[in-house]
Scaffold this motif. Sequence first.
Motif, mmCIF file in Angstrom:
data_model
loop_
_atom_site.group_PDB
_atom_site.id
_atom_site.type_symbol
_atom_site.label_atom_id
_atom_site.label_comp_id
_atom_site.label_asym_id
_atom_site.label_seq_id
_atom_site.Cartn_x
_atom_site.Cartn_y
_atom_site.Cartn_z
ATOM 1 N N CYS A 40 -31.777 2.609 16.424
ATOM 2 C CA CYS A 40 -33.203 3.491 16.832
ATOM 3 C C CYS A 40 -34.193 2.404 16.723
ATOM 4 O O CYS A 40 -35.015 2.376 17.734
ATOM 5 N N THR A 41 -34.526 1.839 15.843
ATOM 6 C CA THR A 41 -35.655 0.925 15.522
ATOM 7 C C THR A 41 -35.947 -0.181 16.583
ATOM 8 O O THR A 41 -36.734 -0.216 17.320
ATOM 9 N N GLU B 173 -28.855 10.122 24.463
ATOM 10 C CA GLU B 173 -29.471 10.586 23.324
ATOM 11 C C GLU B 173 -29.594 9.207 22.348
ATOM 12 O O GLU B 173 -28.752 8.445 22.563
ATOM 13 N N VAL B 174 -30.417 9.246 21.424
ATOM 14 C CA VAL B 174 -30.343 8.173 20.130
ATOM 15 C C VAL B 174 -30.710 8.843 19.121
ATOM 16 O O VAL B 174 -31.488 9.909 18.896
ATOM 17 N N ARG B 175 -29.480 8.789 18.427
ATOM 18 C CA ARG B 175 -29.500 9.421 17.227
ATOM 19 C C ARG B 175 -30.459 9.296 16.029
ATOM 20 O O ARG B 175 -30.897 8.011 15.907
ATOM 21 N N GLN B 176 -31.273 10.154 15.733
ATOM 22 C CA GLN B 176 -32.302 10.177 14.587
ATOM 23 C C GLN B 176 -31.807 9.522 13.343
ATOM 24 O O GLN B 176 -30.823 9.729 12.774
ATOM 25 N N GLY B 177 -32.478 8.383 13.022
ATOM 26 C CA GLY B 177 -32.199 7.506 11.883
ATOM 27 C C GLY B 177 -30.967 6.510 12.129
ATOM 28 O O GLY B 177 -30.390 5.969 11.376
ATOM 29 N N GLY B 178 -30.399 6.481 13.511
ATOM 30 C CA GLY B 178 -29.283 5.809 13.573
ATOM 31 C C GLY B 178 -29.745 4.285 13.682
ATOM 32 O O GLY B 178 -30.667 3.842 13.506
ATOM 33 N N LEU C 168 -34.119 -0.363 19.694
ATOM 34 C CA LEU C 168 -34.179 0.393 20.994
ATOM 35 C C LEU C 168 -35.814 0.991 21.105
ATOM 36 O O LEU C 168 -36.288 0.794 22.151
ATOM 37 N N TYR C 169 -36.365 1.372 20.230
ATOM 38 C CA TYR C 169 -37.809 1.955 20.292
ATOM 39 C C TYR C 169 -38.736 0.731 20.531
ATOM 40 O O TYR C 169 -39.524 0.911 21.333
ATOM 41 N N TYR D 100 -38.420 -0.394 24.137
ATOM 42 C CA TYR D 100 -39.214 0.737 24.736
ATOM 43 C C TYR D 100 -40.539 0.556 24.805
ATOM 44 O O TYR D 100 -41.340 0.482 25.875
ATOM 45 N N ASP E 13 -42.336 4.950 14.476
ATOM 46 C CA ASP E 13 -42.221 5.388 15.844
ATOM 47 C C ASP E 13 -43.844 5.846 16.044
ATOM 48 O O ASP E 13 -44.091 6.877 16.815
#
Length: 82
Positions: free
Chosen positions: A18-19, A10-15, A21-22, A25, A54
Motif C-alpha cells: 500500500c505505502t 483494489e489495494v487492500r487497506q494496510g497491505g 503504491l501510494y 501514485y 496517505d
Amino acid sequence: MSQFFEVQQEVRQGGILCTDLYKIYVTPLLNSLQKANFGLSIVNIRYAASACADDICLCAEQNEEVQLLLDMSADFANMERY
C-alpha cells in the motif's frame, strides 16, 4: 440502494504494498506542486506540500497560492479519475 457489483481492482487497506503504491501514485502531484514554486520558505528552500502516509498538507502564505495548489490537486484528481 445500489445493486451488487464485483470490485475488479483494489489495494487492500494496510497491505504490504500500500505505502509503495501510494507513493508511486502521488509523486507526480507532489512534483508538480513543488515545480509551481509556491508555498513556504525555509531559508532558501520553498515547499508547497508535505506528505505522510496517505495525507497531504498544502502549505502557502497567501490565500491565492493555497487556492492555486488546491486547483492543481483537483486537476490531478480529475485527470486520474480519483
